[in-house]
Design an enzyme around this catalytic site. Structure first.
Site, PDB file in Angstrom:
ATOM      1  CE1 TYR A 182      -3.687   2.674   0.539  1.00 40.84           C
ATOM      2  CE2 TYR A 182      -2.433   3.541   2.879  1.00 40.84           C
ATOM      3  CZ  TYR A 182      -3.578   3.468   2.133  1.00 40.84           C
ATOM      4  OH  TYR A 182      -4.636   3.920   2.368  1.00 40.84           O
ATOM      5  CE  LYS A 216      -3.647   5.213  -1.823  1.00 39.09           C
ATOM      6  NZ  LYS A 216      -4.935   5.387  -2.652  1.00 39.09           N
TER       7      LYS A 216
END
Length: 235
Positions: free
Chosen positions: A142, A146
């Protein structure tokens, strides 16, 4: 007559659906891109999750062109994404691959849509994440995805990025959004520190209309305390 035209990538998710509804309430034409249709949108572009990145981009660009009939977009807003936890000990490639597809593919395709169909002075809004400004050992895939969105934002704000003149590219960096799924999985969370979806939708509307815009390339942290949200620019 609508106030203008906005494309929302990820318009079937919790935040995306809130954005579609808010813009529709304020009389904007909406194109929704997602894995399924949003009945509130004027146009739906459905992406096949099994297609590769290049095929998805080609499909989206073709559908956007035919739906606009020569018009341009006032804003391209990408709120597609997802979350996966996990460190390097198990399934890192699997989790990172999923996060890349959900956050980076959608953001890059949104950038290409913006480069080709955004008005001069239009808005390209992407979705990063506040935790990804530093290490994320408990959710490495993740954090990687991002952080890539943050880098993409900075690149798009630079000279010769391909975006139209005077356009604004910005990423929002939420901490925790107040979504039904987050409430389900974190029922004991401090909801007063979660950012309401309506706040984000209104923020996008203001920026689309040219109001209270941050500087180009900004990474805008959404910090909510005691149910009040403030915008803090990341370094």
């Amino acid at each position: 007559m609508s106030n203008g035209k906005v494309l929302i990538y990820g318009g079937r998710g919790a935040l995306g659906a809130a954005c579609v509804q808010h813009f529709k309430t304020n009389n904007w034409w909406i194109s929704c891109i997602d894995l399924a249709e949003n009945e509130s949108a004027d146009v739906n572009i459905v992406v096949n999750r099994d297609d590769d990145w290049v095929t998805q981009e080609k499909h989206v660009l073709s559908k956007v062109e035919s739906s606009l009939n020569g018009d341009k977009l006032d804003a391209v807003i990408c709120v597609a994404g997802g979350w996966a936890g996990g460190n390097a000990s198990k399934d890192l490639a699997k989790n990172a691959d999923l996060m890349w597809k959900q956050s980076v593919w959608s953001s890059a395709i949104s950038a290409t849509v913006g480069a080709n169909y955004l008005k001069s002075g239009g808005l390209l809004a992407l979705t990063g994440a506040n935790p990804a400004l530093s290490g994320t050992p408990g959710m490495i895939g993740y954090g990687m995805a991002k952080a890539a969105v943050h880098q993409l934002t900075k690149s798009l704000a630079g000279k010769d990025s391909g975006l139209p003149d005077n356009s604004l590219v910005v990423s929002i960096l939420p901490v925790t959004l107040d979504t039904p799924m987050n409430r389900k999985w974190m029922p004991k969370g401090d909801f007063a520190t979660w950012t309401p979806l309506e706040f984000v939708a209104e923020l996008f509307l203001k920026w689309t209309k040219g109001e209270s815009r941050p500087s180009n390339g900004s990474l805008v942290k959404l910090i909510t305390k005691d149910s009040n949200t403030e915008l803090v620019m990341a370094d």
